[in-house]
Design a protein around this motif. Structure first.
Motif, mmCIF file in Angstrom:
data_model
loop_
_atom_site.group_PDB
_atom_site.id
_atom_site.type_symbol
_atom_site.label_atom_id
_atom_site.label_comp_id
_atom_site.label_asym_id
_atom_site.label_seq_id
_atom_site.Cartn_x
_atom_site.Cartn_y
_atom_site.Cartn_z
ATOM 1 N N GLY A 51 63.085 -59.397 -67.799
ATOM 2 C CA GLY A 51 64.591 -59.104 -68.047
ATOM 3 C C GLY A 51 65.205 -59.750 -69.416
ATOM 4 O O GLY A 51 64.463 -60.404 -70.265
ATOM 5 N N PRO A 52 66.277 -59.234 -69.616
ATOM 6 C CA PRO A 52 66.970 -59.653 -70.629
ATOM 7 C C PRO A 52 67.270 -61.236 -70.586
ATOM 8 O O PRO A 52 67.545 -61.547 -69.649
ATOM 9 N N SER A 53 67.494 -62.059 -71.852
ATOM 10 C CA SER A 53 67.828 -63.400 -72.060
ATOM 11 C C SER A 53 67.142 -64.309 -70.888
ATOM 12 O O SER A 53 67.800 -65.053 -70.291
ATOM 13 N N PRO A 54 65.707 -64.229 -70.698
ATOM 14 C CA PRO A 54 65.004 -64.913 -69.629
ATOM 15 C C PRO A 54 65.134 -66.387 -70.079
ATOM 16 O O PRO A 54 65.084 -66.845 -71.159
ATOM 17 N N ALA A 55 64.957 -67.328 -69.096
ATOM 18 C CA ALA A 55 64.893 -68.964 -69.411
ATOM 19 C C ALA A 55 63.393 -69.091 -69.437
ATOM 20 O O ALA A 55 62.854 -69.265 -68.595
ATOM 21 N N VAL A 56 63.196 -69.122 -70.813
ATOM 22 C CA VAL A 56 61.810 -69.213 -71.138
ATOM 23 C C VAL A 56 61.739 -70.211 -72.185
ATOM 24 O O VAL A 56 62.644 -70.624 -72.960
ATOM 25 N N SER A 57 60.691 -71.007 -72.391
ATOM 26 C CA SER A 57 60.318 -71.868 -73.446
ATOM 27 C C SER A 57 59.486 -71.067 -74.283
ATOM 28 O O SER A 57 58.385 -70.576 -74.118
ATOM 29 N N LEU A 58 59.972 -70.992 -75.751
ATOM 30 C CA LEU A 58 59.040 -70.196 -76.911
ATOM 31 C C LEU A 58 58.405 -71.084 -77.681
ATOM 32 O O LEU A 58 58.794 -72.002 -78.199
ATOM 33 N N HIS A 59 57.113 -70.876 -77.745
ATOM 34 C CA HIS A 59 56.091 -71.790 -78.318
ATOM 35 C C HIS A 59 55.394 -71.022 -79.443
ATOM 36 O O HIS A 59 55.052 -69.943 -79.377
ATOM 37 N N VAL A 60 55.512 -71.273 -80.952
ATOM 38 C CA VAL A 60 55.105 -70.640 -81.918
ATOM 39 C C VAL A 60 54.022 -71.335 -82.751
ATOM 40 O O VAL A 60 54.362 -72.412 -83.067
ATOM 41 N N SER A 61 53.158 -70.820 -83.224
ATOM 42 C CA SER A 61 52.063 -71.425 -84.288
ATOM 43 C C SER A 61 52.917 -71.464 -85.403
ATOM 44 O O SER A 61 53.690 -70.527 -85.966
ATOM 45 N N GLU A 62 52.817 -72.559 -86.197
ATOM 46 C CA GLU A 62 53.615 -72.839 -87.504
ATOM 47 C C GLU A 62 53.140 -72.116 -88.798
ATOM 48 O O GLU A 62 52.727 -72.689 -89.577
ATOM 49 N N THR A 63 53.037 -70.707 -88.534
ATOM 50 C CA THR A 63 52.389 -69.920 -89.653
ATOM 51 C C THR A 63 53.402 -68.956 -89.776
ATOM 52 O O THR A 63 54.231 -68.358 -88.876
ATOM 53 N N GLY A 64 53.676 -68.307 -90.761
ATOM 54 C CA GLY A 64 54.655 -67.169 -91.202
ATOM 55 C C GLY A 64 54.345 -65.865 -90.315
ATOM 56 O O GLY A 64 55.394 -65.315 -89.966
ATOM 57 N N ARG A 65 53.136 -65.494 -90.296
ATOM 58 C CA ARG A 65 53.148 -64.311 -89.486
ATOM 59 C C ARG A 65 53.452 -64.304 -87.960
ATOM 60 O O ARG A 65 53.997 -63.407 -87.347
ATOM 61 N N ALA A 66 53.086 -65.378 -87.393
ATOM 62 C CA ALA A 66 53.483 -65.784 -85.818
ATOM 63 C C ALA A 66 54.909 -66.045 -85.984
ATOM 64 O O ALA A 66 55.499 -65.398 -84.955
ATOM 65 N N LEU A 67 55.427 -66.778 -87.007
ATOM 66 C CA LEU A 67 57.075 -66.893 -86.658
ATOM 67 C C LEU A 67 57.841 -65.469 -86.863
ATOM 68 O O LEU A 67 58.780 -65.174 -86.238
ATOM 69 N N GLN A 68 57.239 -64.668 -87.748
ATOM 70 C CA GLN A 68 57.825 -63.279 -87.951
ATOM 71 C C GLN A 68 57.753 -62.504 -86.607
ATOM 72 O O GLN A 68 58.617 -61.774 -86.272
ATOM 73 N N THR A 69 56.469 -62.321 -85.984
ATOM 74 C CA THR A 69 56.180 -61.961 -84.694
ATOM 75 C C THR A 69 57.002 -62.567 -83.660
ATOM 76 O O THR A 69 57.779 -61.753 -82.874
ATOM 77 N N ALA A 70 57.475 -63.720 -83.531
ATOM 78 C CA ALA A 70 58.076 -64.408 -82.593
ATOM 79 C C ALA A 70 59.712 -64.026 -82.810
ATOM 80 O O ALA A 70 60.273 -63.852 -81.871
ATOM 81 N N ALA A 71 59.985 -63.761 -84.078
ATOM 82 C CA ALA A 71 61.511 -63.310 -84.271
ATOM 83 C C ALA A 71 61.658 -61.861 -83.793
ATOM 84 O O ALA A 71 62.902 -61.544 -83.138
ATOM 85 N N MET A 72 60.675 -61.109 -83.654
ATOM 86 C CA MET A 72 60.733 -59.780 -83.274
ATOM 87 C C MET A 72 60.866 -59.617 -81.763
ATOM 88 O O MET A 72 61.794 -59.345 -81.157
#
Length: 209
Positions: A51-72
């Motif tokens: 659903g929209p605006s879910p209560a989640v914890s977002l974890h991302v690899s500290e790399t540009g490609r993962a951070l860009q994917t996470a932004a989308m």
């Protein structure tokens, strides 16, 4: 308390993937147009699940490609990208001095580096699979076992080791770590109570990192 759920996803295609170059973790390798669409599709698939605006914890690899994917993904989910927990523990396998080079050029010198089951042969001065497993076990210990939903954006090889640890996949007889099946870029798996389900995408990816 409900068990934690981990939605583990592989970043979208990058310019390095398209050019068949080995990627590093310290430089930004941007997504291609296909990679952007893969990232948006993952976000839409996750929104259909949570659903929209879910209560989640977002974890991302500290790399540009993962951070860009996470932004989308964050855009599609309507969650705050800036709240993501960024860590090098989720980075891709370190391929040492082979990073940035064409697969074909390295293989012309040392032989095959893409081995059975779409895995990468470790570089002599890089990281092996037990080393990957150790840093991912450290990350899991830090996250803990509190309930809630965790969205994890990372990479092809490292996500296979993480999924292998979490879902109890067998130890690879030669590489010394539990390794889950390969997934195409833009895939999502759900791991809950030691069980893994492919939510989006498919097994058997041929692209790496």
């Amino acid at each position: 308390m409900a068990s934690p759920r981990f939605f583990i996803m592989r970043h979208g295609e990058t310019v390095y993937n398209a050019a068949r170059r080995l990627q590093a973790n310290h430089i930004h390798t941007p997504l291609t147009a296909l990679g952007v669409e893969q990232a948006l599709a993952m976000g839409r698939a996750l929104r259909a699940e949570l659903g929209p605006s879910p209560a989640v914890s977002l974890h991302v690899s500290e790399t540009g490609r993962a951070l860009q994917t996470a932004a989308m993904i964050a855009h599609e989910l309507e969650i705050d990208w800036f709240s993501a927990k960024r860590t090098h523990d989720l980075k891709e396998i370190d391929m040492g001095s082979w990073c940035g080079r064409l697969y074909d050029d390295v293989e012309a010198e040392v032989g095959p580096i893409v081995i059975a089951d779409h895995l990468l042969r470790p570089a002599p001065d890089g990281e092996d699979y037990p080393m990957i497993a150790a840093r991912l076990a450290n990350w899991l210990a830090e996250v803990g076992d509190a309930g809630g939903d965790h969205v994890v954006v990372m990479h092809g090889i490292s996500s296979r080791v993480l999924r292998g640890i979490m879902a109890g996949h067998p130890m690879h007889p030669e590489l010394g770590a539990p390794i889950a099946p390969s997934l195409v870029q833009g895939s999502i798996t759900l791991v809950e109570d030691g069980r893994e389900t492919v939510l989006f995408g498919a097994e058997r990816g041929s692209e790496h990192a």
